[in-house]
Design an enzyme around this catalytic site. Sequence first.
Site, mmCIF file in Angstrom:
data_model
loop_
_atom_site.group_PDB
_atom_site.id
_atom_site.type_symbol
_atom_site.label_atom_id
_atom_site.label_comp_id
_atom_site.label_asym_id
_atom_site.label_seq_id
_atom_site.Cartn_x
_atom_site.Cartn_y
_atom_site.Cartn_z
ATOM 1 N N GLU A 94 28.587 -26.904 83.934
ATOM 2 C CA GLU A 94 27.525 -26.375 83.078
ATOM 3 C C GLU A 94 26.208 -26.556 83.817
ATOM 4 O O GLU A 94 26.112 -27.392 84.712
ATOM 5 C CB GLU A 94 27.441 -27.191 81.780
ATOM 6 C CG GLU A 94 28.650 -27.018 80.906
ATOM 7 C CD GLU A 94 28.735 -28.054 79.791
ATOM 8 O OE1 GLU A 94 27.786 -28.843 79.631
ATOM 9 O OE2 GLU A 94 29.753 -28.064 79.102
ATOM 10 N N LYS A 129 22.606 -28.084 84.107
ATOM 11 C CA LYS A 129 21.967 -29.279 83.544
ATOM 12 C C LYS A 129 20.563 -28.855 83.104
ATOM 13 O O LYS A 129 19.703 -28.552 83.927
ATOM 14 C CB LYS A 129 21.917 -30.392 84.581
ATOM 15 C CG LYS A 129 21.409 -31.703 84.014
ATOM 16 C CD LYS A 129 21.656 -32.833 85.005
ATOM 17 C CE LYS A 129 21.300 -34.185 84.446
ATOM 18 N NZ LYS A 129 19.948 -34.307 83.960
ATOM 19 N N ASP A 157 16.922 -29.121 81.732
ATOM 20 C CA ASP A 157 15.904 -30.166 81.830
ATOM 21 C C ASP A 157 15.081 -30.201 80.545
ATOM 22 O O ASP A 157 14.090 -29.510 80.393
ATOM 23 C CB ASP A 157 15.005 -29.874 83.035
ATOM 24 C CG ASP A 157 14.210 -31.103 83.433
ATOM 25 O OD1 ASP A 157 14.447 -32.178 82.850
ATOM 26 O OD2 ASP A 157 13.352 -30.982 84.317
ATOM 27 N N TYR A 186 25.929 -28.971 74.034
ATOM 28 C CA TYR A 186 26.946 -29.111 75.079
ATOM 29 C C TYR A 186 28.021 -30.160 74.783
ATOM 30 O O TYR A 186 28.945 -30.314 75.573
ATOM 31 C CB TYR A 186 26.314 -29.386 76.443
ATOM 32 C CG TYR A 186 25.211 -30.438 76.431
ATOM 33 C CD1 TYR A 186 25.498 -31.765 76.154
ATOM 34 C CD2 TYR A 186 23.896 -30.082 76.693
ATOM 35 C CE1 TYR A 186 24.490 -32.714 76.132
ATOM 36 C CE2 TYR A 186 22.884 -31.031 76.673
ATOM 37 C CZ TYR A 186 23.186 -32.348 76.387
ATOM 38 O OH TYR A 186 22.199 -33.281 76.357
ATOM 39 N N LYS A 223 22.681 -32.811 91.365
ATOM 40 C CA LYS A 223 21.288 -32.391 91.212
ATOM 41 C C LYS A 223 20.821 -31.385 92.268
ATOM 42 O O LYS A 223 21.263 -31.420 93.411
ATOM 43 C CB LYS A 223 20.386 -33.639 91.299
ATOM 44 C CG LYS A 223 20.728 -34.717 90.288
ATOM 45 C CD LYS A 223 20.012 -34.531 89.004
ATOM 46 C CE LYS A 223 18.653 -35.150 89.108
ATOM 47 N NZ LYS A 223 18.084 -35.474 87.806
ATOM 48 N N CYS A 278 -21.797 -35.287 82.576
ATOM 49 C CA CYS A 278 -21.136 -33.979 82.618
ATOM 50 C C CYS A 278 -21.631 -33.214 83.846
ATOM 51 O O CYS A 278 -22.845 -33.059 84.028
ATOM 52 C CB CYS A 278 -21.450 -33.199 81.349
ATOM 53 S SG CYS A 278 -20.945 -31.479 81.448
ATOM 54 N N CYS A 285 -23.913 -30.193 82.455
ATOM 55 C CA CYS A 285 -25.178 -30.309 81.713
ATOM 56 C C CYS A 285 -25.819 -31.684 81.844
ATOM 57 O O CYS A 285 -26.859 -31.940 81.238
ATOM 58 C CB CYS A 285 -24.964 -29.971 80.247
ATOM 59 S SG CYS A 285 -24.010 -31.214 79.372
ATOM 60 N N CYS A 298 -17.566 -34.345 77.443
ATOM 61 C CA CYS A 298 -18.990 -34.091 77.311
ATOM 62 C C CYS A 298 -19.182 -33.720 75.845
ATOM 63 O O CYS A 298 -18.564 -32.779 75.369
ATOM 64 C CB CYS A 298 -19.385 -32.917 78.207
ATOM 65 S SG CYS A 298 -20.995 -32.277 77.779
ATOM 66 N N CYS A 321 -23.574 -27.682 75.719
ATOM 67 C CA CYS A 321 -23.200 -27.710 77.143
ATOM 68 C C CYS A 321 -22.812 -26.305 77.616
ATOM 69 O O CYS A 321 -21.957 -25.650 77.025
ATOM 70 C CB CYS A 321 -22.042 -28.678 77.353
ATOM 71 S SG CYS A 321 -21.318 -28.567 78.994
HETATM 72 S S1 IVH Z 1 26.617 -34.061 78.995
HETATM 73 C C1 IVH Z 1 27.939 -38.328 78.666
HETATM 74 N N1 IVH Z 1 25.746 -31.692 79.632
HETATM 75 O O1 IVH Z 1 21.234 -34.805 81.026
HETATM 76 C C2 IVH Z 1 27.626 -36.920 78.733
HETATM 77 N N2 IVH Z 1 24.164 -33.461 79.508
HETATM 78 O O2 IVH Z 1 21.003 -37.075 82.863
HETATM 79 C C3 IVH Z 1 26.173 -36.690 78.913
HETATM 80 N N3 IVH Z 1 21.854 -32.790 79.965
HETATM 81 O O3 IVH Z 1 21.471 -37.360 78.651
HETATM 82 C C4 IVH Z 1 25.725 -35.430 78.364
HETATM 83 N N4 IVH Z 1 22.271 -30.658 80.317
HETATM 84 O O4 IVH Z 1 20.328 -35.151 77.922
HETATM 85 C C5 IVH Z 1 25.410 -32.967 79.414
HETATM 86 N N5 IVH Z 1 25.101 -29.516 80.149
HETATM 87 C C6 IVH Z 1 24.782 -30.792 79.946
HETATM 88 C C7 IVH Z 1 23.456 -31.264 80.043
HETATM 89 C C8 IVH Z 1 23.186 -32.616 79.824
HETATM 90 C C9 IVH Z 1 21.333 -31.591 80.251
HETATM 91 C C10 IVH Z 1 21.071 -34.048 79.858
HETATM 92 C C11 IVH Z 1 21.465 -34.950 78.721
HETATM 93 C C12 IVH Z 1 21.863 -36.250 79.380
HETATM 94 C C13 IVH Z 1 21.139 -36.165 80.677
HETATM 95 C C14 IVH Z 1 21.768 -37.053 81.716
#
Ligand code: IVH
Length: 672
Positions: free
Chosen positions: A108, A110, A112, A222, A310, A404, A407, A422, A427
């Site tokens: 999946e 990840k 952010d 997820y 990552k 400032c 001004c 300020c 101003c």
């Molecule tokens: S699985 C134990 N799936 O990443 C399983 N987490 O760095 C953990 N996150 O705490 C969750 N996308 O907040 C999972 N597709 C994804 C995710 C995901 C983002 C976040 C989640 C987790 C953090 C870990």
Amino acid sequence: MRTEIDELRALIRYHEHKYYIENLSEISDADFDVLIKELEELEAATEAPIPPDSPTQRVGGGAALGTRLQHRTPMLSLNNSYDENELREFDERVRRLLEDAPVEYVTELKIDGLGVSLIYENGVFTQGVTRGDGEYGEEITDNLRTIRSIPLRLVETKTAVPPMLEIRGEVFLPKGCLDEINVQREEEGELPFANPRNAAAGSLRLLDASITAARPLDIFVYTLNYAEGTELTTHTESLENMKAWGLKCNPYTAHHQSIEDVQNYYKRWVEERHKLPYETDGIVVKVDNFSQQHELGTTSKYPRWAVAYKFNAQQAITTVKKIDVQVGRTGALTPVAILKPVTLAGATITNATLHNEQEIQTKDIRIGDRIVLERAGDVIPKVVEVLTTDRTGDEVIFEFPKRCPACDTPVQRIEKEVAVRCVNVACVAQLKRRIAHYASRNSLQIEGLGPATIDQLVDKELVRDVADLYTLEVDPLSKLDRMGILSARNLVHQIERSKAAPAEKLLFGLGIFHVGETVAELLIERFLSLDALGRASLKEIESVNGIGPQIAESVFNFFGHNQPLLDKLRAAGLHCFTVEAVSKRTEASIATDSFFRGKTFVVTGSLEGMTRGEASNEIKSRGGRVTSSVTNKTDYLIAGEGAGSKYTKAVELDIPILESADFFQKLQQHPQ
Ligand code: IVH
């Protein structure tokens, strides 16, 4: 029996799902708003209590926050891997622990954002909690309810919705939305969010859910962490179930037989992640089979059956040439690093905001320093680190101004705010920014009024507030630098044109704290004019669905303190002071039911008891158009006594003809 209210709620849920989860819309925003308004009216008219999962109950105003709640099972974090070898090691460990049984992986993206847990009882969303420390989180139910992609009620499909569900997912802010929020925050003297994750987290912890509602937060779920009474065997299956119940899962999930396959998925997304409308910081690799997950178990921090792989952040090294301080619309002072230009993630970067004095001190950023700059997606580049080992001794410590820069008024540190401000209301720097906001595309849209012109107008004291723009004349304008007679004329024309702007644009353009475009629209939809809004009590403003206490107070105070400016704008002839806005509800009710809306008519002959002029007015007031000659663009000919050549032409072109009586009947059936 399903009542009208039930039907309407189901219809709205259907459209919410289409729009917020499937990204498809079958009706226009205006028509959707009308459905919500209709439901609000029906609900107001019945004695029955409004259930919390009704689509009208997303924004309640205040938000109950802070209750510490223990998660059913800990919300674990993920172990990270950063290269192919580390990923391979993960695979080898999994296979070793499973004694070489066949393993399938799900990958999946990840996302952010901020991890949250959602509880559904009997299909209804009842509780939402932050991840917190993994063991305990904070209740944020009211704020999560404002996220449209979180269904307030799940849908029953072929797999029944279990009586109790715990679902985990990531709340995030789509790309491109952060800048806008940060500009507003800096203007309002608050610390900007460093990244979309902080923005999502900050938005979910607001005490006023209506402010959360105005932030375009979204979610991907997820993990199906608990589903009472079900026996699912794989993660894939649980994702399918969640999707079927109407929850929003990320569409780019994949299934793999080997770790090489996983590696290819990763490579694909290293290239393509920039095209996604949200931030991702890697991929997540999960063992698909639940009994294998169980067998692998967890450490105290991480599951052994999953790993995050990552992406590398995009970084560049450059030098801080100087540090400027900018003054915002409300006087907040923001330091900006002026950099030696450098290319980063495809863009040339020449400056980076340093947010505030504290940030400069914490990171010890000095003029002349070599720094590491990072840019995630389209987020504003940030200074992540100073290369102190590269220092020559010539670097200069930056002194934050005590006055400032625009001004020269001594700056003030407001309690509880990080920003230094300020506080001089006169101003010039603040005035310039207020004018720029007033003229911007989403406000009054005065083209040709750029920063260089604004600088001169303010410096030469031709403009002392936004209302003075309406006193500008071609002659003095044409004498400004880089302004000829033609551009001066055009500017006057643009300013004149802006007088016709609708009330919500003016309300947004005034730059009231917390009043973004959505809030401005909500307020005008309810009060229809600035005057009516100005007369409203704090309570009345707060009673508008979608407006919470903080916004209401800010609006109320603005009108209390700024009557002279509003009087000046009224005297300048802004149309919205004299013409009331038409509520979307009224507009759309013409749109949906009127026979006349959008059609072209020709009126000929003499109608009984009505002149042709009157007939035209009746048609136009119902949204129709009236033209004088019959062409193949004519939708209907209205033919009274003695119709002649137009009648013949209509017959020739096969255009439908309404006799007097038909026309009067239509007028009655479709009132204004
Ligand atoms: S699985 C134990 N799936 O990443 C399983 N987490 O760095 C953990 N996150 O705490 C969750 N996308 O907040 C999972 N597709 C994804 C995710 C995901 C983002 C976040 C989640 C987790 C953090 C870990």
